[in-house]
Design a protein around this motif. Structure first.
Motif, PDB file in Angstrom:
ATOM      1  N   LEU A 194       0.748  -1.225  -0.043  1.00  0.00           N
ATOM      2  CA  LEU A 194       0.022  -0.218  -0.052  1.00  0.00           C
ATOM      3  C   LEU A 194       0.832   1.308   0.014  1.00  0.00           C
ATOM      4  O   LEU A 194       0.429   2.238  -0.463  1.00  0.00           O
ATOM      5  N   THR A 195       2.030   1.345   0.746  1.00  0.00           N
ATOM      6  CA  THR A 195       3.062   2.282   0.783  1.00  0.00           C
ATOM      7  C   THR A 195       3.442   2.767  -0.647  1.00  0.00           C
ATOM      8  O   THR A 195       3.501   3.828  -1.066  1.00  0.00           O
ATOM      9  N   GLU A 196       3.813   1.544  -1.391  1.00  0.00           N
ATOM     10  CA  GLU A 196       4.229   1.652  -2.585  1.00  0.00           C
ATOM     11  C   GLU A 196       3.431   2.232  -3.663  1.00  0.00           C
ATOM     12  O   GLU A 196       3.574   3.132  -4.270  1.00  0.00           O
ATOM     13  N   LEU A 197       2.074   1.761  -3.489  1.00  0.00           N
ATOM     14  CA  LEU A 197       0.904   2.342  -4.303  1.00  0.00           C
ATOM     15  C   LEU A 197       0.930   3.762  -4.053  1.00  0.00           C
ATOM     16  O   LEU A 197       0.733   4.458  -4.818  1.00  0.00           O
ATOM     17  N   ARG A 198       0.588   4.322  -2.760  1.00  0.00           N
ATOM     18  CA  ARG A 198       0.521   5.736  -2.322  1.00  0.00           C
ATOM     19  C   ARG A 198       1.580   6.657  -3.025  1.00  0.00           C
ATOM     20  O   ARG A 198       1.522   7.546  -3.232  1.00  0.00           O
ATOM     21  N   GLN A 199       3.067   6.061  -2.795  1.00  0.00           N
ATOM     22  CA  GLN A 199       4.052   6.654  -3.262  1.00  0.00           C
ATOM     23  C   GLN A 199       3.818   6.868  -4.627  1.00  0.00           C
ATOM     24  O   GLN A 199       4.103   8.052  -5.210  1.00  0.00           O
ATOM     25  N   SER A 200       3.387   5.843  -5.506  1.00  0.00           N
ATOM     26  CA  SER A 200       3.350   5.924  -6.963  1.00  0.00           C
ATOM     27  C   SER A 200       2.145   7.141  -7.241  1.00  0.00           C
ATOM     28  O   SER A 200       2.346   7.882  -8.204  1.00  0.00           O
ATOM     29  N   LEU A 201       1.331   7.024  -6.475  1.00  0.00           N
ATOM     30  CA  LEU A 201      -0.081   8.093  -6.693  1.00  0.00           C
ATOM     31  C   LEU A 201       0.383   9.209  -6.157  1.00  0.00           C
ATOM     32  O   LEU A 201      -0.037  10.254  -7.029  1.00  0.00           O
ATOM     33  N   ALA A 202       1.369   9.599  -5.378  1.00  0.00           N
ATOM     34  CA  ALA A 202       1.843  10.964  -4.912  1.00  0.00           C
ATOM     35  C   ALA A 202       2.736  11.384  -5.944  1.00  0.00           C
ATOM     36  O   ALA A 202       2.719  12.460  -6.228  1.00  0.00           O
ATOM     37  N   LYS A 203       3.544  10.493  -6.767  1.00  0.00           N
ATOM     38  CA  LYS A 203       4.511  11.036  -7.612  1.00  0.00           C
ATOM     39  C   LYS A 203       3.475  11.371  -9.032  1.00  0.00           C
ATOM     40  O   LYS A 203       3.826  12.657  -9.723  1.00  0.00           O
ATOM     41  N   ALA A 204       2.459  10.647  -9.126  1.00  0.00           N
ATOM     42  CA  ALA A 204       1.711  11.364 -10.181  1.00  0.00           C
ATOM     43  C   ALA A 204       0.999  12.435  -9.956  1.00  0.00           C
ATOM     44  O   ALA A 204       1.036  13.155 -10.823  1.00  0.00           O
ATOM     45  N   GLU A 205       0.587  12.644  -8.545  1.00  0.00           N
ATOM     46  CA  GLU A 205      -0.169  13.933  -8.307  1.00  0.00           C
ATOM     47  C   GLU A 205       0.798  15.057  -8.334  1.00  0.00           C
ATOM     48  O   GLU A 205       0.440  16.164  -8.993  1.00  0.00           O
ATOM     49  N   ASN A 206       2.154  14.886  -7.904  1.00  0.00           N
ATOM     50  CA  ASN A 206       2.923  16.051  -8.103  1.00  0.00           C
ATOM     51  C   ASN A 206       3.524  16.164  -9.315  1.00  0.00           C
ATOM     52  O   ASN A 206       3.618  17.701  -9.667  1.00  0.00           O
ATOM     53  N   ALA A 207       3.413  15.167 -10.293  1.00  0.00           N
ATOM     54  CA  ALA A 207       3.822  15.771 -11.658  1.00  0.00           C
ATOM     55  C   ALA A 207       2.453  16.310 -12.411  1.00  0.00           C
ATOM     56  O   ALA A 207       2.910  17.126 -13.254  1.00  0.00           O
ATOM     57  N   ARG A 208       1.201  15.784 -11.790  1.00  0.00           N
ATOM     58  CA  ARG A 208       0.197  16.573 -12.272  1.00  0.00           C
ATOM     59  C   ARG A 208       0.046  18.045 -11.875  1.00  0.00           C
ATOM     60  O   ARG A 208      -0.503  18.859 -12.781  1.00  0.00           O
ATOM     61  N   HIS A 209       0.631  18.368 -10.697  1.00  0.00           N
ATOM     62  CA  HIS A 209       0.667  19.652 -10.140  1.00  0.00           C
ATOM     63  C   HIS A 209       1.616  20.650 -10.991  1.00  0.00           C
ATOM     64  O   HIS A 209       1.138  21.668 -11.405  1.00  0.00           O
TER      65      HIS A 209
END
Length: 229
Positions: A194-209
């Protein structure tokens, strides 16, 4: 010579002078009147020519004003269309990101969403986002290239995307793959996963910002661009 003869000659000379004066006077007046008429005709032609030139200049100015107004309206419409295309990239990538977070919540709460549904939904949002990028190809999301550039492509080739666009779409695609792997596992993910998944989503969100900031800068440049003088 007798006085009578001299008198006759004087009378004849006086008559000739009188006749010549009587003829020359009207002829002079006639010539002067003709000259004045010609001058007036020339002035009239000049006035007509000046009037035609003034009318031509007015028409040219009116046509130029109409053309400038049409050009400004066209530029305004183009800026509005560019604004819509750029904001569509923002909205489609936001929908892609929101869908990933929804599936992340399903996994967190140990729900079992269908992989087939996931694939269908993700395929649609990813297609929409890529289509939005393609539609905005000439609005600043692609790197301009030209002959002499090391990365120049011949006409007809796709120009490379700006780094912010590449980073955001790549991060969203990577997060999509991570979520799909968890769905295929068909088991409750471990805390580490789950931590790996959330890190991947956080990376995607940062890139989207970062992409959103880049898009807003493009929107501002398209909206506030001054027409050439």
């Amino acid at each position: 010579m007798s006085d009578a003869l001299y008198g006759l000659i004087g009378a004849l000379a006086g008559s000739a002078i009188t006749a010549a004066t009587a003829y020359a006077g009207p002829l002079h007046l006639q010539r002067r009147a003709l000259a004045e008429a010609r001058q007036e005709a020339a002035r009239a032609r000049q006035r007509e020519e000046d009037a035609r030139e003034a009318a031509r200049l007015r028409e040219a100015e009116q046509a130029r004003t109409v053309e400038q107004r049409q050009d400004e309206e066209r530029r305004r419409a183009e800026r509005a269309e560019a604004f819509m295309r750029l904001t569509r990239i923002r909205s489609t990538t936001r929908e892609w990101d929101a869908l990933l977070h929804r599936y992340e919540q399903d996994l967190t709460w140990r729900r079992s969403p269908s992989v087939e549904n996931f694939d269908q939904e993700m395929e649609q949002v990813a297609r929409d986002a890529r289509a939005a990028v393609d539609e905005a190809a000439h609005d600043g999301v692609r790197v301009p290239q030209g002959p002499g550039s090391p990365s120049y492509h011949p006409p007809g080739w796709h120009e490379p995307l700006e780094p912010e666009v590449i980073a955001a779409t790549a991060a969203l695609a990577a997060a999509t793959s991570v979520v799909r792997e968890h769905l295929l596992a068909d088991e409750a993910p471990s805390p580490e996963r789950l931590t790996e998944l959330r890190q991947s989503l956080a990376k995607a969100e940062n890139a989207r910002h970062a992409l959103n900031s880049f898009l807003m800068d493009l929107v501002e440049r398209n909206t506030l661009a001054q027409p050439p003088t």
